[in-house]
Motif scaffolding. Structure first.
Motif, PDB file in Angstrom:
ATOM      1  N   ARG A   1       0.833  -1.205   0.000  1.00  0.00           N
ATOM      2  CA  ARG A   1       0.000   0.000   0.000  1.00  0.00           C
ATOM      3  C   ARG A   1       0.869   1.257   0.000  1.00  0.00           C
ATOM      4  O   ARG A   1       0.608   2.204  -0.753  1.00  0.00           O
ATOM      5  CB  ARG A   1      -0.915  -0.024   1.219  1.00  0.00           C
ATOM      6  CG  ARG A   1      -1.767   1.223   1.371  1.00  0.00           C
ATOM      7  CD  ARG A   1      -2.522   1.198   2.680  1.00  0.00           C
ATOM      8  NE  ARG A   1      -3.169   2.470   2.961  1.00  0.00           N
ATOM      9  CZ  ARG A   1      -3.651   2.819   4.141  1.00  0.00           C
ATOM     10  NH1 ARG A   1      -3.559   1.995   5.158  1.00  0.00           N
ATOM     11  NH2 ARG A   1      -4.228   3.989   4.310  1.00  0.00           N
ATOM     12  N   ILE A   2       1.904   1.263   0.848  1.00  0.00           N
ATOM     13  CA  ILE A   2       2.784   2.427   0.917  1.00  0.00           C
ATOM     14  C   ILE A   2       3.494   2.635  -0.418  1.00  0.00           C
ATOM     15  O   ILE A   2       3.626   3.755  -0.909  1.00  0.00           O
ATOM     16  CB  ILE A   2       3.814   2.269   2.052  1.00  0.00           C
ATOM     17  CG1 ILE A   2       3.105   2.196   3.414  1.00  0.00           C
ATOM     18  CG2 ILE A   2       4.822   3.407   2.032  1.00  0.00           C
ATOM     19  CD1 ILE A   2       2.278   3.406   3.741  1.00  0.00           C
TER      20      ILE A   2
ATOM     21  N   VAL B   1       1.053   4.145  -2.942  1.00  0.00           N
ATOM     22  CA  VAL B   1       0.809   5.569  -2.680  1.00  0.00           C
ATOM     23  C   VAL B   1       1.994   6.402  -3.153  1.00  0.00           C
ATOM     24  O   VAL B   1       1.837   7.440  -3.800  1.00  0.00           O
ATOM     25  CB  VAL B   1       0.548   5.795  -1.180  1.00  0.00           C
ATOM     26  CG1 VAL B   1       0.592   7.288  -0.847  1.00  0.00           C
ATOM     27  CG2 VAL B   1      -0.801   5.220  -0.778  1.00  0.00           C
TER      28      VAL B   1
ATOM     29  N   ILE C   1       1.637  13.263   1.320  1.00  0.00           N
ATOM     30  CA  ILE C   1       0.798  12.069   1.271  1.00  0.00           C
ATOM     31  C   ILE C   1       1.525  10.836   1.798  1.00  0.00           C
ATOM     32  O   ILE C   1       0.965  10.063   2.589  1.00  0.00           O
ATOM     33  CB  ILE C   1       0.296  11.832  -0.172  1.00  0.00           C
ATOM     34  CG1 ILE C   1      -0.793  12.858  -0.508  1.00  0.00           C
ATOM     35  CG2 ILE C   1      -0.251  10.421  -0.333  1.00  0.00           C
ATOM     36  CD1 ILE C   1      -1.308  12.769  -1.922  1.00  0.00           C
ATOM     37  N   ARG C   2       2.782  10.634   1.376  1.00  0.00           N
ATOM     38  CA  ARG C   2       3.492   9.421   1.799  1.00  0.00           C
ATOM     39  C   ARG C   2       3.697   9.388   3.313  1.00  0.00           C
ATOM     40  O   ARG C   2       3.414   8.370   3.947  1.00  0.00           O
ATOM     41  CB  ARG C   2       4.831   9.296   1.064  1.00  0.00           C
ATOM     42  CG  ARG C   2       5.505   7.949   1.275  1.00  0.00           C
ATOM     43  CD  ARG C   2       6.691   7.783   0.329  1.00  0.00           C
ATOM     44  NE  ARG C   2       7.233   6.430   0.392  1.00  0.00           N
ATOM     45  CZ  ARG C   2       8.195   6.048   1.218  1.00  0.00           C
ATOM     46  NH1 ARG C   2       8.713   6.924   2.058  1.00  0.00           N
ATOM     47  NH2 ARG C   2       8.627   4.803   1.229  1.00  0.00           N
TER      48      ARG C   2
ATOM     49  N   SER D   1       1.887  10.786   5.536  1.00  0.00           N
ATOM     50  CA  SER D   1       0.564  10.593   6.107  1.00  0.00           C
ATOM     51  C   SER D   1       0.133   9.131   5.999  1.00  0.00           C
ATOM     52  O   SER D   1      -0.428   8.555   6.942  1.00  0.00           O
ATOM     53  CB  SER D   1      -0.445  11.495   5.398  1.00  0.00           C
ATOM     54  OG  SER D   1      -1.748  11.288   5.897  1.00  0.00           O
ATOM     55  N   ALA D   2       0.403   8.526   4.815  1.00  0.00           N
ATOM     56  CA  ALA D   2       0.056   7.115   4.630  1.00  0.00           C
ATOM     57  C   ALA D   2       0.847   6.223   5.583  1.00  0.00           C
ATOM     58  O   ALA D   2       0.322   5.249   6.127  1.00  0.00           O
ATOM     59  CB  ALA D   2       0.312   6.711   3.182  1.00  0.00           C
TER      60      ALA D   2
ATOM     61  N   ASP E   1      -0.720   6.616   9.074  1.00  0.00           N
ATOM     62  CA  ASP E   1      -1.984   5.885   9.156  1.00  0.00           C
ATOM     63  C   ASP E   1      -1.753   4.389   9.254  1.00  0.00           C
ATOM     64  O   ASP E   1      -2.411   3.695  10.044  1.00  0.00           O
ATOM     65  CB  ASP E   1      -2.848   6.201   7.927  1.00  0.00           C
ATOM     66  CG  ASP E   1      -3.419   7.615   7.958  1.00  0.00           C
ATOM     67  OD1 ASP E   1      -3.374   8.239   9.038  1.00  0.00           O
ATOM     68  OD2 ASP E   1      -3.900   8.086   6.911  1.00  0.00           O
ATOM     69  N   ALA E   2      -0.857   3.889   8.427  1.00  0.00           N
ATOM     70  CA  ALA E   2      -0.606   2.440   8.389  1.00  0.00           C
ATOM     71  C   ALA E   2      -0.113   1.935   9.734  1.00  0.00           C
ATOM     72  O   ALA E   2      -0.585   0.911  10.251  1.00  0.00           O
ATOM     73  CB  ALA E   2       0.380   2.098   7.279  1.00  0.00           C
TER      74      ALA E   2
END
Length: 275
Positions: free
Chosen positions: A38-39, A42, A262-263, A265-266, A269-270
């Protein structure tokens, strides 16, 4: 951070033992692969969007430069710069931080305008001794005379810098009153391939080995010279295109800031879900 003690960031040290003692979340291997995938996805999407946005700006800038060069090459009439304008050079500055008096230096002269935020403070006596020829007037074209990467860069002076003296690394090109050459047209020409070719051909080195564009050489530049009305039409079209490119650049800067966030933040979150 907890494992790297110290009062200032640059002096902190992460020792091997403290690093090895860190506790990390350790979900099943399939979950680790899912998070990593997922990372990576993104990051790849963000990078592609950044590439596309940067490409739009680059293509627009290249189009404007191509338009500028082709239109100026098509101009039939020309003149030697000294026949249509006066060239003046500033004096060697005497700096005095805190004086409150500033001089325009080469860092101030940017394509598209003069940035007085980059000016340096000088002695009051030096400032007050500025001759009229070396104090900026409305509509002057300021041209950098020294420095690799800055030599030949030019900008039209606006009301914000009127009366400010220039130092010895900047020249003023002052069009004759009601003469045939408009300042904005000259700035555009100096930005073109033809103008920069003349800068490259004219620059030399003085005794300090500093790359330099001398006053006499600038006065001998041959510039295209259509009618004043044709210059006005040209300038209007050129500035309109520059504004469009500027809007694209601003849009790119905004989207770039978001995409760069974004990265992280991802990632947050993960790993928040795994804690």
């Amino acid at each position: 951070r907890m494992a790297a003690p110290g009062t200032t960031i640059r002096n902190r040290t992460l020792a091997i033992e403290r690093f090895e003692a860190l506790e990390i979340p350790l979900p099943p291997i399939d979950e680790q692969r899912r998070v990593a995938s997922r990372i990576d996805a993104v990051a790849a999407q963000s990078e592609e969007l950044q590439r596309v946005s940067a490409g739009r700006v680059a293509r627009a800038s290249a189009y404007v430069q191509s338009w500028l060069d082709s239109r100026l090459r098509a101009v039939g009439a020309s003149a030697v710069l000294s026949d249509v304008a006066d060239v003046h050079r500033g004096r060697g500055p005497r700096y005095e931080p805190g004086s409150g008096f500033i001089a325009v230096n080469q860092a101030c002269v940017r394509w598209g305008g003069v940035d007085l935020g980059r000016a340096r403070e000088v002695e009051q006596a030096w400032w007050e001794g500025t001759p009229p020829t070396a104090a900026v007037e409305m509509g002057d074209v300021l041209v950098n005379s020294t420095g690799e990467g800055t030599i030949g860069r030019a900008a039209v002076a606006d009301a914000g810098c009127v009366g400010t003296p220039i130092d010895s690394h900047v020249m003023i090109v002052r069009s004759r009153s009601d003469g045939p050459l408009l300042p904005e047209f000259l700035e555009a020409y100096l930005r073109s391939a033809g103008g920069q070719a003349q800068v490259e051909a004219a620059k030399g080195a003085n005794t300090t080995k500093q790359t330099e564009l001398g006053k006499a050489k600038l006065e001998r530049f041959v510039v295209p010279l259509p009618s004043r009305n044709e210059q006005r039409v040209f300038i209007a079209s050129y500035l309109e295109m520059l504004d469009a490119v500027g809007a694209l650049q601003a849009e790119f800067a905004r989207s770039d800031a978001v995409l760069k966030a974004i990265r992280p933040s991802a990632l947050n979150d993960a790993f928040a879900d795994l804690s």
